[in-house]
Write an enzyme that holds these catalytic residues in place. Structure first.
Site, short mmCIF file in Angstrom:
data_model
loop_
_atom_site.label_atom_id
_atom_site.label_comp_id
_atom_site.label_asym_id
_atom_site.label_seq_id
_atom_site.Cartn_x
_atom_site.Cartn_y
_atom_site.Cartn_z
N THR A 172 0.84 -1.19 0.00
CA THR A 172 0.00 0.00 0.00
C THR A 172 0.88 1.25 0.00
O THR A 172 2.11 1.15 0.07
CB THR A 172 -0.93 0.00 1.23
N TYR A 173 0.24 2.41 -0.04
CA TYR A 173 0.96 3.68 -0.15
C TYR A 173 1.93 3.84 1.02
O TYR A 173 1.59 3.58 2.17
CB TYR A 173 -0.02 4.84 -0.17
N MET A 174 3.18 4.25 0.70
CA MET A 174 4.25 4.20 1.70
C MET A 174 4.52 5.53 2.39
O MET A 174 5.48 5.64 3.16
CB MET A 174 5.54 3.67 1.06
#
Length: 345
Positions: A206-208
């Protein structure tokens, strides 16, 4: 105009958000406008200075300007630092019947504690309030010689063992991923984020960029299912005890924590095991780190026995010395089955 709100980028979360949009919260709108104004007030004066003094094409706003101020203050403290020298002693002991020796450190002599770094003032002098004795090279050498004599009497003054529970770590946010990327994988912050960006663009995580260490409801369920399959149901924490479900104070909740992305194969929605991703090299190591940390966050506490010992050596003449050592034994690994706490190398 209405607002659709979701904190995890999953099909279910986005669908629910559009099915149940809410009215605009004008307090939140005005807060965003205030942040934008602060960005301009700080950035329009700070950015040209960065171009002139550091490098072109840099920018600063309400966050970067404060961060730069903190770095400057820290650097001034470093420049004002005054060096001080002190010595300590360590001794190697071996318990009867034990094959492995252990090392203990001198903590007291002459009935006073031995000075360490925290006992010094910023000007490099020993704090009067510390009550510590300063060992220089000559004093440390003399004490070592007197305590090495065959006639020294050694006594175990204290032996204590305590059972301790250790909570599992929460899932990764940006800062903790950078820290563990350096500690466990030997990557710089920039390299960590570059590899994480590659994994995100490839659909593996997922978005980091997030400050929220909470997993979405569906992700918690998937992690628990994966723990059951990999390690067995007894190592699974209850939903209320899971570290992945507790929201920290101050988190903006723009995105959920960094975790493996969901592999959707027909009706099956699962986290991909590292060996099933087809990744290699740094990308595989980073994915394994994120995968393991996610699973650990929904597992039971680890239990350890912490043992500390104090050993005093008294020579026929000269000053005595009190040495201390500590160690730990993992009784029940719990979440440590999934997440290795050792460092790189």
């Amino acid at each position: 105009v209405r607002r659709a709100v979701f904190h995890e980028i999953t099909r279910d979360a986005v669908t629910r958000a559009f099915e149940c949009p809410r009215e605009l919260d004008m307090s939140l709108v005005r807060a965003q406008e205030a942040r934008r104004i602060l960005d301009r007030l700080a950035g329009y004066t700070m950015t040209p200075l960065l171009w002139k003094k550091i490098a072109p094409r840099l920018s600063a706003g309400r966050v970067q300007s404060v961060g730069l101020a903190m770095i400057v203050r820290r650097e001034r403290l470093r420049l004002e630092f005054v060096r001080a020298s002190y010595c300590d002693l360590s001794a190697e002991f071996q318990a009867p019947g034990s094959a492995s020796p252990f090392t203990a450190t001198l903590t007291e002599t002459q009935g006073k504690k031995v000075a360490t770094g925290k006992d010094f003032s910023p000007d490099g002098t020993l704090k009067a309030s510390s009550g510590a004795v300063l060992l220089d090279g000559e004093a440390a050498g003399g004490l070592a010689e007197s305590l090495s004599a065959p006639a020294v009497k050694w006594v175990v003054e204290r032996l204590e063992t305590k059972r301790q529970k250790r909570r599992p770590p929460v899932p990764f946010i940006t800062s903790t991923l950078q820290q563990e990327g350096n500690r466990k994988l030997g990557m710089s912050s920039k390299e960590t984020m570059r590899v994480a960006q590659t994994l995100y663009e490839g659909g593996f995580i997922t978005y980091m960029r997030t400050d929220n260490p909470v997993l979405g409801t569906s992700a918690v369920q998937l992690a628990m299912r994966c723990v059951t399959a990999q390690y067995g149901a007894p190592l699974l924490a209850s939903s209320s005890q899971s570290s992945a479900a507790k929201k920290p104070k101050g988190s903006q909740e723009a995105h959920e924590a960094i975790r493996p992305a969901v592999s959707e194969d027909g009706a099956n929605r699962e986290f991909r095991l590292p060996r099933e991703t087809g990744l290699s090299g740094r990308e595989l190591r980073m994915y394994e780190l994120i995968f393991q940390r996610t699973l650990a966050s929904v597992m039971i506490d680890a239990e350890l026995d912490l043992t500390s010992v104090q050993i005093r050596g008294t020579p026929p003449s000269g000053d005595d010395g009190l040495f201390r050592a500590s160690g730990k034994i993992v009784v029940n690994p719990g979440w440590m089955r999934a997440y290795d706490t050792s460092e790189v190398g």
